[in-house]
Motif scaffolding. Structure first.
Motif, short mmCIF file in Angstrom:
data_model
loop_
_atom_site.label_atom_id
_atom_site.label_comp_id
_atom_site.label_asym_id
_atom_site.label_seq_id
_atom_site.Cartn_x
_atom_site.Cartn_y
_atom_site.Cartn_z
N ILE A 136 0.83 -1.20 0.00
CA ILE A 136 0.00 0.00 0.00
C ILE A 136 0.87 1.25 0.00
CG2 ILE A 136 -1.60 1.35 1.41
CD1 ILE A 136 -2.87 -1.29 2.28
N SER A 137 1.95 1.21 0.78
CA SER A 137 2.87 2.36 0.82
C SER A 137 3.48 2.60 -0.56
CB SER A 137 3.97 2.11 1.85
OG SER A 137 4.88 3.18 1.86
N ARG A 138 3.86 1.52 -1.23
CA ARG A 138 4.45 1.66 -2.56
C ARG A 138 3.42 2.17 -3.56
NH1 ARG A 138 6.39 -2.98 -2.74
NH2 ARG A 138 4.93 -4.05 -4.12
N LEU A 139 2.19 1.68 -3.44
CA LEU A 139 1.11 2.15 -4.31
C LEU A 139 0.91 3.65 -4.15
CD1 LEU A 139 -1.42 1.63 -6.13
CD2 LEU A 139 -2.68 1.23 -4.01
N HIS A 140 0.93 4.11 -2.90
CA HIS A 140 0.72 5.54 -2.64
C HIS A 140 1.84 6.38 -3.26
CE1 HIS A 140 -0.39 9.20 -0.61
NE2 HIS A 140 0.82 9.29 -0.07
N GLU A 142 4.14 5.53 -5.66
CA GLU A 142 4.46 5.36 -7.08
C GLU A 142 3.26 5.61 -8.00
OE1 GLU A 142 6.11 1.48 -7.54
OE2 GLU A 142 7.79 1.85 -6.16
N VAL A 143 2.05 5.47 -7.48
CA VAL A 143 0.88 5.58 -8.36
C VAL A 143 -0.02 6.74 -7.96
CG1 VAL A 143 -1.17 4.39 -9.24
CG2 VAL A 143 0.93 3.09 -8.80
N LEU A 144 -0.42 6.81 -6.70
CA LEU A 144 -1.40 7.81 -6.30
C LEU A 144 -0.80 9.21 -6.16
CD1 LEU A 144 -3.36 5.75 -3.62
CD2 LEU A 144 -3.93 6.09 -6.03
N GLU A 145 0.31 9.29 -5.44
CA GLU A 145 0.91 10.60 -5.19
C GLU A 145 1.24 11.37 -6.47
OE1 GLU A 145 4.83 11.14 -3.05
OE2 GLU A 145 3.43 11.48 -1.40
N PRO A 146 1.84 10.73 -7.50
CA PRO A 146 2.11 11.47 -8.74
C PRO A 146 0.85 11.99 -9.41
CG PRO A 146 3.42 9.46 -8.66
CD PRO A 146 2.44 9.38 -7.54
N ARG A 147 -0.30 11.37 -9.12
CA ARG A 147 -1.57 11.79 -9.72
C ARG A 147 -2.39 12.67 -8.76
NH1 ARG A 147 0.05 7.10 -11.69
NH2 ARG A 147 -0.40 6.52 -13.86
N GLU A 148 -1.76 13.08 -7.66
CA GLU A 148 -2.41 13.91 -6.65
C GLU A 148 -3.66 13.25 -6.09
OE1 GLU A 148 -3.06 17.79 -8.28
OE2 GLU A 148 -0.95 18.35 -8.12
N LEU A 149 -3.57 11.94 -5.85
CA LEU A 149 -4.66 11.20 -5.24
C LEU A 149 -4.20 10.64 -3.90
CD1 LEU A 149 -6.03 9.15 -8.29
CD2 LEU A 149 -7.09 11.16 -7.23
N THR A 150 -5.16 10.39 -3.03
CA THR A 150 -4.86 9.75 -1.75
C THR A 150 -5.42 8.33 -1.79
OG1 THR A 150 -6.94 10.51 -0.76
CG2 THR A 150 -5.03 11.97 -0.59
#
Length: 214
Positions: A136-140, A142-150
Motif C-alpha cells: 500500500i505504501s508503494r502504491l501511494h 508510485e501511483v497515487l501521489e504522482p496523480r495527486e490522489l490519496t
C-alpha cells in the motif's frame, strides 16, 4: 351450579431472529470445493450459495491464478499458506477480510472466519499484514501521489471541497474559503458525482460520510 371455563395460558416463547450468512465457495479442485461446502453447510446460521454475487461472504482457496477468484461477495475469506504479493492484491480487490492458513482450515476455524468477515472484522497473519502495508505504501508513492490522489481515491482539494460542503457551505462560500473560482468548485463536484455515480450534492455528502472519505 355454574362451571367457569378457563382458557389455558400458553407460555410466551421468545425467538431471536438471526439472519443467515449467505456463503459461496470457490476452489479449483472440485474435491476441495465439495469438502469446504460440506464443512460450512453444517454450520449454524450458514446458507450456501452457488453464485458469489448472491453471497455475503466468499470462501476461496488460493491457486495459481489468483485473478480468477470471482468478485461479487461483500467479504472474502482467503484460504492460503503463504499468499504472495500478487495473490494478496487480487484478494484485496475482491474484498479480502480474513486469511486462513490451509493447515488451520478446520470447520470451526472456517466458521469463525466467515463470522468475522461478515461482521467486518479483519484477520491477517502479521507477516502478510506487513507485506500488504508495504504494498500500500508503494502504491501511494508510485501511483497515487504522482496523480495527486490519496488512498481514499480523492485528491486533497476534492476532500477539502467535500468537507466544506458537508458543513453546509454553498459553492460561492467554498470558492472563497479555498481560493478557487466558482467554476472550479462546480467542476470538482461534477467530477465526484460522475465518478461515483451519484445524483446530487446531498447524495455525494452522504456517500462520502458513509464511506469514511471525509
Amino acid at each position: 351450579m355454574s362451571t367457569t371455563m378457563t382458557t389455558p395460558v400458553r407460555p410466551i416463547v421468545r425467538t431471536e431472529e438471526r439472519r443467515e450468512i449467505r456463503v459461496a465457495v470457490h476452489a479449483g479442485d472440485p474435491l476441495v470445493r465439495a469438502g469446504l461446502r460440506s464443512a460450512l453447510g453444517a454450520g449454524p446460521g450458514i446458507s450456501l450459495r452457488d453464485d458469489p454475487e448472491k453471497a455475503d461472504v466468499l470462501v476461496a482457496v488460493a491457486g495459481n491464478e489468483p485473478h480468477r477468484i470471482p468478485a461479487g461477495a461483500a467479504r472474502l475469506v482467503l484460504v492460503a499458506d503463504q499468499p504472495n504479493q500478487t495473490e494478496l492484491w487480487a484478494a484485496v480487490e475482491r474484498g479480502l477480510a480474513v486469511v486462513v492458513a490451509r493447515s488451520e482450515a478446520t470447520p470451526g476455524r472456517l466458521l469463525r472466519a466467515v463470522a468475522d468477515a461478515h461482521a467486518g472484522r479483519g484477520d491477517l497473519p502479521a507477516d502478510q499484514l506487513g507485506s500488504l502495508l508495504r504494498g500500500i505504501s508503494r502504491l501511494h508513492k508510485e501511483v497515487l501521489e504522482p496523480r495527486e490522489l490519496t488512498l481514499s481515491g480523492l485528491s486533497p482539494r476534492e476532500t477539502e471541497v467535500l468537507r466544506l460542503l458537508a458543513e453546509g457551505f454553498d459553492t460561492g462560500e467554498i470558492a472563497r474559503r479555498v481560493a478557487y473560482s466558482d467554476r472550479t468548485v462546480k467542476n470538482i463536484l461534477h467530477g465526484l458525482l460522475s465518478r461515483f455515480g451519484l445524483r446530487n450534492r446531498t447524495h455525494v455528502v452522504a456517500y462520502a460520510l458513509r464511506e469514511g472519505l471525509i
